[in-house]
Structures are given as C-alpha cells and as structure tokens.
Design a protein around this motif. Sequence first.
Motif, short mmCIF file in Angstrom:
data_model
loop_
_atom_site.label_atom_id
_atom_site.label_comp_id
_atom_site.label_asym_id
_atom_site.label_seq_id
_atom_site.Cartn_x
_atom_site.Cartn_y
_atom_site.Cartn_z
N LEU A 13 0.83 -1.22 0.00
CA LEU A 13 0.00 0.00 0.00
C LEU A 13 0.86 1.26 0.00
O LEU A 13 0.59 2.21 -0.72
N ALA A 14 1.92 1.21 0.80
CA ALA A 14 2.83 2.36 0.86
C ALA A 14 3.44 2.60 -0.51
O ALA A 14 3.64 3.74 -0.93
N SER A 15 3.73 1.52 -1.24
CA SER A 15 4.32 1.67 -2.57
C SER A 15 3.37 2.37 -3.52
O SER A 15 3.77 3.22 -4.31
N LEU A 16 2.09 2.00 -3.42
CA LEU A 16 1.10 2.63 -4.29
C LEU A 16 1.02 4.14 -3.99
O LEU A 16 0.96 4.96 -4.90
N ALA A 17 1.06 4.47 -2.71
CA ALA A 17 1.05 5.88 -2.32
C ALA A 17 2.28 6.59 -2.88
O ALA A 17 2.20 7.71 -3.38
N LEU A 18 3.42 5.90 -2.84
CA LEU A 18 4.67 6.51 -3.31
C LEU A 18 4.61 6.75 -4.83
O LEU A 18 5.06 7.79 -5.31
N ILE A 19 4.05 5.78 -5.56
CA ILE A 19 3.95 5.93 -7.01
C ILE A 19 3.12 7.17 -7.35
O ILE A 19 3.43 7.91 -8.28
N ASN A 20 2.05 7.40 -6.56
CA ASN A 20 1.16 8.52 -6.84
C ASN A 20 1.56 9.82 -6.16
O ASN A 20 0.94 10.86 -6.40
N LEU A 21 2.59 9.75 -5.32
CA LEU A 21 3.01 10.94 -4.57
C LEU A 21 3.29 12.15 -5.48
O LEU A 21 2.88 13.27 -5.16
N PRO A 22 3.98 11.95 -6.63
CA PRO A 22 4.26 13.12 -7.49
C PRO A 22 3.00 13.85 -7.94
O PRO A 22 3.06 15.04 -8.26
N LEU A 23 1.84 13.15 -7.98
CA LEU A 23 0.61 13.82 -8.38
C LEU A 23 0.01 14.64 -7.23
O LEU A 23 -0.80 15.51 -7.45
N MET A 24 0.41 14.28 -5.99
CA MET A 24 -0.25 14.92 -4.84
C MET A 24 0.50 16.15 -4.36
O MET A 24 -0.09 17.08 -3.83
N VAL A 25 1.82 16.17 -4.54
CA VAL A 25 2.60 17.34 -4.12
C VAL A 25 2.40 18.44 -5.16
O VAL A 25 2.58 18.19 -6.34
N PRO A 26 2.01 19.66 -4.72
CA PRO A 26 1.82 20.73 -5.70
C PRO A 26 3.10 20.96 -6.51
O PRO A 26 4.20 20.87 -5.97
N GLU A 27 2.92 21.26 -7.78
CA GLU A 27 4.06 21.35 -8.68
C GLU A 27 5.08 22.38 -8.23
O GLU A 27 6.29 22.16 -8.31
N ILE A 28 4.59 23.51 -7.73
CA ILE A 28 5.51 24.57 -7.30
C ILE A 28 6.39 24.08 -6.15
O ILE A 28 7.56 24.41 -6.06
N VAL A 29 5.81 23.24 -5.28
CA VAL A 29 6.57 22.71 -4.15
C VAL A 29 7.64 21.74 -4.66
O VAL A 29 8.80 21.79 -4.23
N THR A 30 7.26 20.85 -5.59
CA THR A 30 8.23 19.93 -6.18
C THR A 30 9.37 20.71 -6.84
O THR A 30 10.54 20.35 -6.72
#
Lengths: 307, 265
Positions: free
Chosen positions: B101-118
């Motif tokens: 489950l943690a891996s799935l969250a990690l795969i999708n993490l780039p979509l959740m962090v606002p782009e400006i923050v990344t």
Amino acid sequence: MAGAAPQGASAGSDIYRGNGPRLLLPVWLWVGIFLVAPVLIMAVYSVLTKEFRGGVIWDFTLAAYDQFFLDRGLFGDEPPRIEWTYIGIFWRSIWQAGLATVLCLLIGFPTAWFIATRPARVRSVWLFLITIPYWVNLLIRTVSMKFLIRDTGPLNEFLLWAGIIDTPLALVNTNFAVQLGLFYSYLPFMVLPIYAAVERYDFSLSEAAADLYADSWTTLRLIILPVVKPGIVAGCILVFVPSLGAFLAPELLGGAKTFMIGSLIEEQFKGAAGNWPFGAAASMILLSIVMAVLLLHARAQTKGDRT
Amino acid sequence: MTDLRHFTGFRPLTVLCLFILYAPLVIVAVYSFNESTSITRWGGFSLKWYVDVFTGPEAPKFRDAAINSFTIAIGAATCATLIATAAAVAMTRAGRFRGKLASLALINLPLMVPEIVTAVASLVFFITIGLTTGLLTIFLAHVVFCIPFAYLPISARMQSVPDVYEQAAMDLYATPWEAFRLILLPLMAPGILSGFLLAFIISLDDFLITNFVKGAGVETLPTAIFGSVKQGIKPNIMAISTLLLGVSVVCVTLSWLIGRAGQKR
C-alpha cells in the motif's frame, strides 16, 4: 485475447511471488531520492538563515516563519502583530481555488453525466474530446486564453462587432482573468473522475425512485448525487489542489494585484532579491494545507467504506 | 415513460464545456496562419510564421530548445516506463507483501505534491548535493512526475490480462523471467506504449519544474515560449504553440487508438 475472461481480473495474481519488493526498488529509489529527500531538505531550508544573494547560511532560525506570520515593524523591535500580507495571499489563493472548483463542478458534472449516459460507441468519442485538452500543454492553453481575451483580442473584436459593448473590456491583469484561467486550466480534471463514477452508477436506483413518484431533479438530489459523491470529491480535489499552487494563470493572466501563492514562492528563488528560507517556508505551509485536504479526504473515504 | 438518464440542459452545458475548452486553442491555431504582422487583424492565409519558426532570427533558439525538449522527453519517458512496468508487475502479479500500500502511495506521490513545491524542493536538493543544474537535473526531475502517468495505463492493462498464459508457460518449465519476457511483455505492449506516450507528453509539456531546475542558458520549448510571451504574444509563438499542440494531439490520439485496439483484440 480474452478481453473479458471470467476470472480475468488478476489483481490477486501471485505468479511472480516474492519478487514484489525487488521490482518496486526502482520506484522507491527514484521517488525517494528525487522527491521525498528534496522535500525533506526543503523543510530544513525553511529553518535556515537567508544569504543575501540567494541561497542559505547553515544557521538554525525560525525567521522565515516569523516573517510569514508576524509583523515586528521596520526595524524588528516593535511588539509582534499578525502580518496579514502573506496570510492574505494564501487566503485569496484558497478562495480563488475554491471558486474555480465550484465553477468547474457546475459545468463539469452535467458534462460528465451527459457523456456517461451516451450509447457506448459515441461515448468514447465524447470522452476523447474531453481528454485531449487534459493533455495539451498548460502553458499553451494559458497563452491561448490570454490571446483570446486581450484588449484587442478576438473576444473583444467579436463583442464590438456584435454591438454588445462600445469599448473593449480590459480583462487581462484582472482577478476575473485569473479566475477564468484557473477554471479553464483544470476543467477537464473535474469531468474525468465524475464520468468514471457515473459510468458505474446503477440506473435501477433511478427506476426505483421514479416508481415512487420522484421527479428527475429530486432523484438527482437525493439518489444520484450521494451515490456518485466519491467521483465528485475526487474531481474537486484534482481541481482545488493544482489551482491552489497555480503559477501560470496568475502570472500570465493576472497583474500585480492578483498575486497568488505560486508567484509568491517563485519570486523568492528568482534574482538577487530572493529569500530562499522564506520561499521554502511558504512551500511547506502550502504543502501542509494540501496534505491536510488529502488526509481529510482519505479519512472520509475509509469511514465511508466501513458503513 | 421518461428517460431516467435525461436532464434538461445537460446537453447544452456539455457543448458549452467543449466550446470553452477548445475555442482558445482553435483561435490561436487559426491566427497562426495569419498573413498579417498585426496579430489581431486577419490578413489572409499564410505559412510565413511557420517558415519564420524554422528559418527566422529566433530559429536557432527554438531548434536548440526543441532538441532539449525531445531528448529529455524521450529519456524521461523511457526511464519512467521501465520503472512503472516493474512496479506494475509487483503491484498486480506478486501477491501480497509488506509495503504494498505504501508503494502505491509513493507511485502517486508526485501527483499529490503541488508542482511549485516539487520545483522548489528539486532546486534546493540539486544545489545541496552540488549537482550543477542543466539537462541532467531536468531529466532526473522529469522522471519523477512521469512515473505515475506511465504507471496508470500499464497497470490498468496488466489487470485486464489474465495470468493463465504465464501460468501455462511456467507449467512448461519457463522461468518467471521467461514467462514475463516471452508471454506477459508482448501481451502488455499496448499498455506500455500508451504509458510511454503519456509520460512523453507530460515531460514535453512541463514548464514549472523545468524552469526551476534548468539552470542558466538551458531552455526547453515551454521555457523558451514563456520567455517570449512575457514580452507579448508574437505570431511566431502562435505557430510554435500550434506545432506543439499538434504533437500532443497526435500522441494522445495514438495512445487512445492503441488502447482501444488492445481492448478489441
């Protein structure tokens, strides 16, 4: 190939059992090193001392957060009062992102519903038409919107020609333009998840409601909306989160008075006047707001699953 | 008996929605063929701004930016597709294991962090580890946000392919690697290609993160366009935007057709 094999969903398949962690190692490494570690380092930067020509000095201080929330006067010797400048920018960004979300929902829900209720063959064409703008370069879309609503742009030319207005509307560099830009940028993000939810909607529920003399709008309010709510919430998050940190719409369509979080952060890293710890602190505050929204959503979802 | 699916007004709203989405793009595309130098008066059909993009005074700048953009997009999409394919096999075919489950969250993490923050985080990270910003840092940052976009169609496809074929191969003494390479991979090809194309567009389109990690003097098409647009929208920018729009539309259409063909077979 059997597209619809009865036991087809091999989600529980384990033929490569034991290899899971090894196969996931590349994702963990890449996202870990190039996203998780950077965010942690940014968190550290937000509590460092600023260097005057950009960059940081490795001395711990809470000055960046202090500057964000508190006003200590020009020389820093007055009793601290609440500094409203940055809170105001965040508040306006939240308000504009919220309004963009509502506008997207008002247009996005009927669109998603209409597409999902078409016959299968035309449906995929409608869906494809919505998907294309989703993948088109956001910069190009924003520039196109700016071109359209410029003082001498096609929109004003058309309105003048049609006799609706006498003088061109000055739309660019207004709050309205930024609002329009946000709405336009993220509209497809609202349609797609709602579409997915409506597609799974069981129409016998509507039949049951109709049998009990509910008219169609009552059915929409009491039956359909609650059932497809997960899709609506997902759509709202997909619009709200990127709108909140949007950079292109406020930068290209707005002016100095329409400053949003994205521009505030970007400014800290450009040129000599920048303040890296302050930019990092503002990013951390933005990230906290977004994570709070996502956590609330996740909590609501798991609660919903249990009942 | 009334149609339960019908709501008055939903069809015009859908048409309005599509109109809003397409009108600005169509208008810019039309005006990019404008003969006139004034960008708002229509002076007849002409390809001169397209000629200008390739041979005009700004042509070398656009050519370098285009080479950078396509090199990075191909590299980042390839790398993200490999990573996402491995991850999809693990998530759909390796049974249960710790950290799934943690891996799935990690795969999708780039979509959740606002782009400006990344973007900010990537910049301070590269500076902290002492990596000079340039093409390499753009590539490293692009792979991160390409991963979830590549993962989506690949894992969707893998879920729809039953594992009976690989099981049959393994009954005939194929090793797991052979079963994967000779059976699953060919069956997966449409999903992998879709994933690659979507990751490719996402990388090609990125402005914000690229703008932070590109370093001085390195430009991609979006950053070059942004730089020009700040001084006003010129006709050659509309031409280059229309070309880039065309690339996106072709990639999405291909991805869609491949996906559909894959379902039908």
